[in-house]
Design a protein around this motif. Structure first.
Motif: not given
Ligand code: NAD
Length: 333
Positions: A153-154, A173, A333
């Motif tokens: 998201k960030i 990623d 996370d």
């Protein structure tokens, strides 16, 4: 349900008072952090509400279970400070997976621009009526390559902002996002090509010290490193060495490996016992903020709303979409 709220700061209370009003939730606020020594404060409570630097390790979890606490409500996304294995089948863990990813991505950009345009230096100079420009030369972001580690998201919002600056974005990623037009590369290629590296992945055994001595060696000389994710993604001593050797051009740190006994507290007028942090802060090309990236009005409101909803769902014995799978089923996370 009665909730023991640990590590309370003045800015936490307004949102929690607003969303817990008329719900029957009773919140007891404690300024101290949760750890094995303070766990008894939760006696008589059904749940605890904790933040990033509370110690919810094995000993704390055992004590919480002994005194009948059934819920750990994290008012943050990350849960690397909770011993999940110890919680499995004994105590439920909920979190706030997203509040304002914009808050964190925008803070990363704020740190970057401050650093490379020397705004932190200029601010102090002009306050002292010093209008000299010597030593304030920066560089354009336009055309530079930024390497983004973690495109959740960030990371994705950070990428969008960087594209707006006309930067060339490459990313790494473990679980690449499909169909978003992101140019994924391996870490070796990223380290070799990036002018700027920004960290947006969770802290896991795999990502611990992802920026260590070896990675720093492979960076372009003068690369800027931004960390708004978790401190231990960077080996702070290796970073300091990289800065001293002029290998690393600048570091923008909102998080620090050993932050838990330091950040969120006022140590002005005291002797700073952490030599690595003190040395990093003394560097002209290092900017440190104390885990502040989340701190916007929008994020605080959203954290309080989601946390209260999570607690109420558990109290009603319902499924909660923000429950952490303590048996290890949920990655990240
Ligand atoms: P997210 O879960 O949406 O995204 C994390 C991304 O990291 C995912 O795409 C995931 O696939 C990727 N990832 C997982 N393991 C990886 C690995 N081994 N290598 C590379 N990438 C990996 O999370 P988010 O909401 O974007 O948050 C990112 C991080 O920001 C969080 O983990 C948290 O630690 C941090 N954070 C910091 C603050 C702050 O105030 N400084 C606030 C919120 C979140």
């Amino acid at each position: 349900m009665k909730i023991a709220f640990f590590d309370t700061k003045p800015y936490d209370r307004a949102g929690f008072e607003k969303y817990s009003k008329d719900t029957g939730l009773e919140i007891k606020y404690f300024e101290t952090r949760l750890n094995p020594d303070t766990v008894s404060l939760a006696q008589g409570c059904g749940g605890v509400c904790v933040f990033v630097n509370d110690d919810v390790g094995a000993e704390t979890v055992d004590r919480l279970c002994e005194i009948g606490v059934r819920l750990i409500a994290l008012r943050c996304a990350g849960y690397n400070n909770v011993d999940l294995g110890r919680c499995a089948g004994r105590i439920r863990v909920v979190r706030v997976p997203a509040y304002s990813p914009y808050a964190v991505a925008e803070h990363a950009i704020a740190l970057l621009l401050t650093s490379i345009r020397r705004i932190h230096k200029a601010y102090i100079r002009t306050k002292d009526f010093n209008f000299s420009l010597s030593g304030l030369t920066g560089f354009d972001l336009h055309g530079k390559t930024v390497g983004v580690i973690g495109t959740g998201k960030i990371g994705r919002i950070f990428i969008d902002i960087c594209r707006g600056f006309g930067m060339n974005v490459i990313a790494y990623d473990k679980f690449p996002a499909e169909g978003r037009g992101i140019n994924y590369v391996g870490l070796d290629e990223m380290f070799a090509k990036s002018d700027i590296i920004s960290l947006h992945c969770p802290l896991t055994p795999e990502t611990y010290h992802i920026i260590g001595a070896e990675a720093i060696e492979r960076l372009k000389t003068g690369a800027v490193i931004i960390n708004t994710s978790r401190g231990a993604l960077i080996d702070a001593e290796a970073l300091l060495e990289g800065i001293k050797r002029r290998k690393v051009g600048a570091a923008c740190l909102d998080v620090y490996e050993e932050e838990s006994d330091i950040f969120f507290q006022d140590f002005s007028g005291h002797i700073m016992s952490d030599d690595v942090l003190a040395r990093l802060i003394s560097m002209p090309n290092v900017i440190v903020t104390s885990h502040q990236a989340f701190l916007t009005e929008e994020a605080l409101d959203s954290i309080a709303k989601t946390t209260v909803e999570n607690i109420l769902a558990v109290e009603r014995n319902e499924d909660c979409e923000n429950e952490v799978n303590c048996s290890g089923g949920k990655a990240g996370d």
